[in-house]
Design a protein around this motif. Structure first.
Motif, mmCIF file in Angstrom:
data_model
loop_
_atom_site.group_PDB
_atom_site.id
_atom_site.type_symbol
_atom_site.label_atom_id
_atom_site.label_comp_id
_atom_site.label_asym_id
_atom_site.label_seq_id
_atom_site.Cartn_x
_atom_site.Cartn_y
_atom_site.Cartn_z
ATOM 1 N N PHE A 42 1.002 -0.988 0.053
ATOM 2 C CA PHE A 42 0.075 -0.058 -0.030
ATOM 3 C C PHE A 42 0.854 1.217 -0.083
ATOM 4 O O PHE A 42 1.424 1.483 0.880
ATOM 5 N N LEU A 43 0.895 1.973 -1.196
ATOM 6 C CA LEU A 43 1.583 3.145 -1.228
ATOM 7 C C LEU A 43 0.767 4.275 -0.800
ATOM 8 O O LEU A 43 -0.180 4.592 -1.466
ATOM 9 N N SER A 44 1.130 5.328 -0.198
ATOM 10 C CA SER A 44 0.527 6.606 0.104
ATOM 11 C C SER A 44 0.941 7.678 -0.561
ATOM 12 O O SER A 44 2.248 8.212 -0.697
ATOM 13 N N TYR A 45 -0.109 8.297 -1.331
ATOM 14 C CA TYR A 45 0.197 9.617 -2.036
ATOM 15 C C TYR A 45 -0.595 10.857 -1.216
ATOM 16 O O TYR A 45 -1.796 10.503 -1.391
ATOM 17 N N GLN A 46 0.097 11.883 -0.812
ATOM 18 C CA GLN A 46 -0.857 12.796 -0.124
ATOM 19 C C GLN A 46 -0.773 14.237 -0.936
ATOM 20 O O GLN A 46 0.277 15.015 -1.038
ATOM 21 N N SER A 47 -1.699 14.358 -1.568
ATOM 22 C CA SER A 47 -1.942 15.660 -2.397
ATOM 23 C C SER A 47 -2.730 16.717 -1.732
ATOM 24 O O SER A 47 -2.641 18.026 -2.068
ATOM 25 N N SER A 455 -0.480 -5.923 16.976
ATOM 26 C CA SER A 455 -0.302 -7.219 16.714
ATOM 27 C C SER A 455 0.528 -7.672 18.001
ATOM 28 O O SER A 455 1.485 -7.205 18.683
ATOM 29 N N VAL A 456 0.240 -8.870 18.353
ATOM 30 C CA VAL A 456 0.892 -9.600 19.685
ATOM 31 C C VAL A 456 1.339 -10.812 19.351
ATOM 32 O O VAL A 456 0.810 -11.720 18.461
ATOM 33 N N PRO A 457 2.342 -11.414 19.975
ATOM 34 C CA PRO A 457 3.024 -12.774 19.940
ATOM 35 C C PRO A 457 1.784 -13.717 20.265
ATOM 36 O O PRO A 457 1.270 -13.735 21.157
ATOM 37 N N GLY A 458 1.678 -14.736 19.082
ATOM 38 C CA GLY A 458 0.920 -15.841 19.618
ATOM 39 C C GLY A 458 -0.556 -15.414 19.205
ATOM 40 O O GLY A 458 -1.354 -16.278 19.766
ATOM 41 N N GLY A 459 -0.877 -14.203 18.649
ATOM 42 C CA GLY A 459 -1.982 -13.776 18.754
ATOM 43 C C GLY A 459 -3.214 -14.559 18.054
ATOM 44 O O GLY A 459 -4.230 -14.764 18.647
ATOM 45 N N PHE A 460 -2.715 -15.080 16.854
ATOM 46 C CA PHE A 460 -3.629 -16.053 15.979
ATOM 47 C C PHE A 460 -4.075 -17.115 16.721
ATOM 48 O O PHE A 460 -5.173 -17.738 16.733
ATOM 49 N N GLU A 461 -2.988 -17.780 17.441
ATOM 50 C CA GLU A 461 -3.346 -19.087 18.270
ATOM 51 C C GLU A 461 -4.354 -18.737 19.387
ATOM 52 O O GLU A 461 -5.093 -19.753 19.607
ATOM 53 N N ARG A 462 -4.021 -17.832 19.948
ATOM 54 C CA ARG A 462 -4.892 -17.589 21.029
ATOM 55 C C ARG A 462 -6.331 -17.308 20.657
ATOM 56 O O ARG A 462 -7.431 -17.578 21.545
ATOM 57 N N ILE A 463 -6.457 -16.450 19.693
ATOM 58 C CA ILE A 463 -7.913 -16.265 18.988
ATOM 59 C C ILE A 463 -8.642 -17.518 18.509
ATOM 60 O O ILE A 463 -9.857 -17.849 19.122
ATOM 61 N N ALA A 484 -1.907 -1.241 5.477
ATOM 62 C CA ALA A 484 -0.564 -1.696 4.937
ATOM 63 C C ALA A 484 -0.040 -2.947 5.689
ATOM 64 O O ALA A 484 0.674 -3.867 5.106
ATOM 65 N N LEU A 485 -0.018 -2.862 6.895
ATOM 66 C CA LEU A 485 0.469 -3.972 7.774
ATOM 67 C C LEU A 485 -0.258 -5.271 7.508
ATOM 68 O O LEU A 485 0.397 -6.365 7.407
ATOM 69 N N PHE A 486 -1.787 -5.021 7.284
ATOM 70 C CA PHE A 486 -2.633 -6.378 7.180
ATOM 71 C C PHE A 486 -2.256 -7.059 5.896
ATOM 72 O O PHE A 486 -2.079 -8.226 5.789
ATOM 73 N N PHE A 487 -1.848 -6.374 4.724
ATOM 74 C CA PHE A 487 -1.631 -7.090 3.465
ATOM 75 C C PHE A 487 0.080 -7.292 3.256
ATOM 76 O O PHE A 487 0.656 -7.637 2.352
ATOM 77 N N SER A 488 0.789 -7.018 4.318
ATOM 78 C CA SER A 488 2.297 -7.510 4.173
ATOM 79 C C SER A 488 2.484 -8.577 4.041
ATOM 80 O O SER A 488 1.547 -9.479 4.552
ATOM 81 N N PRO A 489 3.612 -9.238 3.243
ATOM 82 C CA PRO A 489 3.553 -10.861 3.099
ATOM 83 C C PRO A 489 3.434 -11.602 4.423
ATOM 84 O O PRO A 489 3.030 -12.628 4.388
ATOM 85 N N PHE A 492 -0.058 -11.298 6.242
ATOM 86 C CA PHE A 492 -0.974 -11.907 5.426
ATOM 87 C C PHE A 492 -0.949 -13.245 5.507
ATOM 88 O O PHE A 492 -1.878 -14.223 5.331
ATOM 89 N N HIS A 493 0.272 -13.959 5.433
ATOM 90 C CA HIS A 493 0.543 -15.275 5.524
ATOM 91 C C HIS A 493 -0.101 -15.829 6.851
ATOM 92 O O HIS A 493 -0.657 -16.942 6.920
ATOM 93 N N ALA A 494 0.430 -15.196 8.010
ATOM 94 C CA ALA A 494 -0.261 -15.593 9.180
ATOM 95 C C ALA A 494 -1.781 -15.618 9.111
ATOM 96 O O ALA A 494 -2.235 -16.344 9.869
ATOM 97 N N PHE A 495 -2.374 -14.405 8.505
ATOM 98 C CA PHE A 495 -3.712 -14.549 8.439
ATOM 99 C C PHE A 495 -4.344 -15.570 7.913
ATOM 100 O O PHE A 495 -5.206 -16.060 8.274
ATOM 101 N N THR A 496 -3.811 -15.978 6.786
ATOM 102 C CA THR A 496 -4.106 -16.965 5.865
ATOM 103 C C THR A 496 -4.228 -18.324 6.604
ATOM 104 O O THR A 496 -5.168 -19.235 6.753
ATOM 105 N N VAL A 497 -3.155 -18.713 7.393
ATOM 106 C CA VAL A 497 -2.939 -19.870 8.281
ATOM 107 C C VAL A 497 -4.207 -19.872 9.320
ATOM 108 O O VAL A 497 -4.811 -20.733 9.546
ATOM 109 N N PHE A 498 -4.467 -18.793 9.973
ATOM 110 C CA PHE A 498 -5.589 -18.306 10.952
ATOM 111 C C PHE A 498 -6.733 -18.838 10.290
ATOM 112 O O PHE A 498 -7.491 -19.582 10.826
#
Length: 537
Positions: A42-47, A455-463, A484-489, A492-498
């Motif tokens: 996600f790239l931000s452009y501020q005009s 974001s916290v350590p082990g968050g997805f497992e705890r959920i 931007a953070l959500f779709f970072s590789p 998003f990989h961790a979210f996919t596993v979740f």
């Protein structure tokens, strides 16, 4: 059919191009220092004051080979585990999805992201709708155009929508209350919560003015009710079909609480402070004290409570045997918490009346005030308004209000664990979450879950552990939030596993091998007849 994009020095874009075009992603090829990498950013452009953020392929993109196979293996159900397929998964959109100018920010990025979430199997998205954006200029003058545009996109993508009606402001990003309300506040600052130093919290109206005609001759409850009615009328074509749920903002940050940490620093080492010093709160306190035969108790809040950043034991009030356990402490805390409970009842009653028969579920959100909750006084809860005389359940009256209005309760912090809390904070999010869920079960209140802001350590497992809890069935979970953070590789990989864990999937033997090599994988898929999976290594 499975589409896999696997890092390879030779690029062959076969039918995978169709899947990428459907997602709105573009794959470019470049090798940097002999290393192939793929990234969606996600790239931000501020005009101007309003931002526009777009999804583009990074210049550091991967040379890839696309392999299309109709015989590709699918994730298989994991045996001997409680199914979570009944839990509906939502993802929250950014708070500033619609700008103060009523434009949709980062439209292309959001559209592409929604398509990715749909293919992954997510049920829907949560859209924050701010009072200060819709009714910005004048009372009764509504502009829903930006939010209507988002609802139409969600409908076309095929997702469900949960609307959060927010009667508060935000500092990050900066979203204020309506301009006309702020103008009233300049002349009458007593409409805001005020601490003992005279500082106003201007992102939310005081509970003391709920039924006082301070908004151009109308009470806040009347204004909130009109806002809800307008929303129902304007979004009538989406209600009960695309829009399946509505959350009512109940206080600061949308949660039912006092703004006990209303100072601007990020130091939350203290328990917060009581917010009862605006004109209307002090008037209510004085009348309550007089009705109890102790008029001197109505002159103000506790004089021996600690300051914002002082630890609870730095003054006598929250100590064992301190003022909070005295006759005066019980008097003040009972009054203070009663205003919180009454506010919840008023707002939820207004919403129940407005949305009756619309086919949507109504929700309200509580905070998870776990800091210092190993102390007997549990001071963070007291300053935020949660108290019950005689040591009874502090959440019982609140859950009764939710049950009375047939509202679900959203509880955040389902990603938090005790082991990752600082020992000095005397915090136990796990025990507090279990306590609130038990109170909800006792009153028959349906629980929905959210994660914490950071974001916290082990968050997805705890959920997953919380969603598997058979004692209180959570049927809807909202993951916060897209950006931007959500779709970072990595994320998003961790979210996919979740998501796979929620759907009782286990990785194929190939995916397990890739995971063993610490590859980054983005899996996107759902459906009964087939699924598409886009994997980047």
């Amino acid at each position: 059919m499975e589409v896999s994009v696997i890092g390879n020095p030779q690029a062959k874009i076969c039918r995978a191009e169709l899947a990428c075009r459907e997602l709105g992603f573009r794959l470019a090829s470049q090798v940097i220092s002999g290393e192939s990498r793929n990234r969606v950013s996600f790239l931000s452009y501020q005009s101007s004051k309003c931002k526009d953020i777009k999804i583009q392929s990074s210049p550091r993109s991967v040379k890839c080979e696309a392999i299309v196979s109709d015989q590709a293996s699918f994730p298989k159900p994991t045996p001997n585990s409680r199914s979570l397929e009944s839990v509906k998964l939502f993802v929250g959109l950014p708070l500033d999805t619609v700008s103060n100018c009523n434009n949709v920010n980062h439209l292309k990025a959001i559209t592409a992201g929604l398509k990715a979430l749909k293919l992954l199997g997510v049920e829907g998205i949560e859209l924050p709708i701010f009072w200060g954006v819709v009714e910005k200029e004048a009372p009764g003058k509504y502009d829903w155009s930006g939010y209507l545009a988002v609802a139409e996109i969600v409908k076309k993508v095929g997702l469900k929508l949960h609307a959060s009606l927010s009667f508060h402001g935000s500092k990050h990003p900066e979203i204020s209350l309506p301009d006309w309300v702020a103008k009233i506040g300049e002349a009458k600052p007593e409409i805001y919560f005020t601490d003992r130093y005279g500082k106003q919290y201007k992102d939310c109206l005081s509970f003391g003015v709920d039924d006082v005609p301070v908004l151009d001759g109308k009470t806040p409850m009347k204004v909130y009710g009109s806002f809800c009615e307008s929303f129902k009328d304007v979004f009538s074509d989406y209600m009960g079909s695309t829009i399946t749920g509505i959350t009512l903002g109940l206080g600061p940050d949308g949660e039912l609480k006092y703004p006990s940490h209303q100072h601007e620093t990020n130091n939350f080492s203290g328990a917060g402070e009581f917010q009862c010093y605006d004109k209307h709160m002090l008037s209510a306190l004085r009348h309550y004290a007089e009705s109890k035969g102790n008029p001197l108790w109505g002159l103000g809040g506790p004089h021996d409570a600690p300051a914002y950043d002082q630890q609870p034991d730095s003054t006598p009030f929250f100590s064992d045997g301190g003022s909070w356990e005295s006759q005066y402490g019980d008097f003040f805390l009972t009054w203070y918490s009663s205003l919180l409970t009454s506010h919840a009842d008023r707002v939820l009653s207004v919403a129940t009346s407005a949305f009756s028969g619309s086919g949507v579920s109504l929700c309200g959100k509580l905070p998870l005030l776990h800091r210092w909750n190993k102390l007997r006084s549990q001071p963070s809860e007291l300053t935020a308004g949660f108290y019950s005389s005689g040591g009874h359940d502090r959440y019982e009256e609140i859950t009764k209000i939710f049950a009375k209005n047939s509202c679900r309760m959203i509880i955040p912090g389902m990603d938090l664990s005790d082991e990752h809390q600082s020992p000095a904070s005397l915090s136990s999010p796990e025990s507090l979450l279990a306590h609130i869920k038990t109170s909800c079960k006792k009153q028959g209140v349906v629980v929905s879950g959210q994660n914490s802001a950071a974001s916290v350590p082990g968050g997805f497992e705890r959920i997953v552990e919380n969603l598997k809890d058979e004692s209180v069935g959570v049927d809807l979970f909202t993951y916060q939030r897209m950006g931007a953070l959500f779709f970072s590789p990595e994320h998003f990989h961790a979210f996919t596993v979740f998501v796979r864990n929620m759907n009782q999937f286990e990785l194929s033997s190939y995916d397990q091998a890739v995971e063993g090599d610490k590859a980054k994988t983005m899996s996107i898929g759902s459906g009964t007849s087939g699924a598409a999976s886009l994997q980047t290594a």
